[in-house]
Design an enzyme around this catalytic site. Sequence first.
Site, PDB file in Angstrom:
ATOM      1  N   ARG A  10      -3.461  -1.576  -7.585  1.00 21.65           N
ATOM      2  CA  ARG A  10      -3.771  -0.404  -6.773  1.00 21.65           C
ATOM      3  C   ARG A  10      -3.335  -0.699  -5.345  1.00 21.65           C
ATOM      4  NH1 ARG A  10      -9.871   2.144  -6.006  1.00 21.65           N
ATOM      5  NH2 ARG A  10      -9.419   3.485  -4.212  1.00 21.65           N
ATOM      6  N   SER A 191      -2.217  -1.331   2.537  1.00 22.38           N
ATOM      7  CA  SER A 191      -1.043  -1.187   1.694  1.00 22.38           C
ATOM      8  C   SER A 191      -0.219  -2.471   1.649  1.00 22.38           C
ATOM      9  CB  SER A 191      -0.175  -0.042   2.223  1.00 22.38           C
ATOM     10  OG  SER A 191       0.943   0.171   1.399  1.00 22.38           O
ATOM     11  N   SER A 192       0.449  -2.691   0.515  1.00 23.61           N
ATOM     12  CA  SER A 192       1.332  -3.842   0.292  1.00 23.61           C
ATOM     13  C   SER A 192       0.604  -5.174   0.389  1.00 23.61           C
ATOM     14  CB  SER A 192       2.514  -3.816   1.283  1.00 23.61           C
ATOM     15  OG  SER A 192       3.256  -2.616   1.146  1.00 23.61           O
ATOM     16  N   ARG A 193      -0.688  -5.160   0.151  1.00 27.81           N
ATOM     17  CA  ARG A 193      -1.537  -6.352   0.186  1.00 27.81           C
ATOM     18  C   ARG A 193      -1.606  -6.986   1.570  1.00 27.81           C
ATOM     19  NH1 ARG A 193      -2.912  -4.154  -3.768  1.00 27.81           N
ATOM     20  NH2 ARG A 193      -3.218  -5.033  -5.847  1.00 27.81           N
ATOM     21  N   LEU A 194      -1.269  -6.220   2.618  1.00 33.77           N
ATOM     22  CA  LEU A 194      -1.397  -6.715   3.991  1.00 33.77           C
ATOM     23  C   LEU A 194      -2.754  -6.292   4.538  1.00 33.77           C
ATOM     24  CD1 LEU A 194       2.211  -6.009   5.310  1.00 33.77           C
ATOM     25  CD2 LEU A 194       1.245  -8.160   4.467  1.00 33.77           C
TER      26      LEU A 194
END
Length: 215
Positions: A10, A191-194
């Site tokens: 997700r 978002s983007s695991r940041l």
Amino acid sequence: MLSSISDIRRDYMLKSFDESHAASNPFDQFKDWWEEATSVEIDEVNAMTLATVDLNGKPSARIVLLKGYTHDGFVFFTNYESAKGQELQANPNAALLFFWKELERQIRIEGRVEKISEADSDAYFHSRPAGSRIGAWVSPQSKVIPGRSFLEENYQKLLLQYPDENQVPRPPHWGGYIVKPESFEFWQGRSSRLHDRLRFTQNDSGEWVRDRLAP
């Protein structure tokens, strides 16, 4: 099956959390996030993972319910003779984790644990539903029992012993603990695991210091 599990993901895009939005004190930050969490429909918003360690360094974790918090710490109740109670007796260091997926947030808390006063344990115990008060006597928590009937028979015996539910006393082996924090981490999914991760720790003067951690 393994590939289908690995495909579950997700992208967190709901909110951001940076230093300009954060309180200078972690208890105030917890209060802000707690009030937001309780304003939306989160089922059992006070559910938190409690992690403990035994004398051999073996970790154990389970869900318990937060029953109060102040600038002193975070309170939960349990059987002192349970597995977690014995682990806390041997090693009073513990960790808490709140995960509110609806807000894409986690809060991690680490600290030392102490029993709260008997008066405070009494007050909370007598605020519980009658069935829960009797249940505290019935269950030898974490011990091996012969079957479900053991609990049901003990429950019926206690009902006969205390026909007036208001007369059920608090068991001496049951009460509250307070986790006194030494560190907090507030995690906001991005978002983007940041992800945004802000950690609070105390310096030698007892002041809270805030740092950003890499995701």
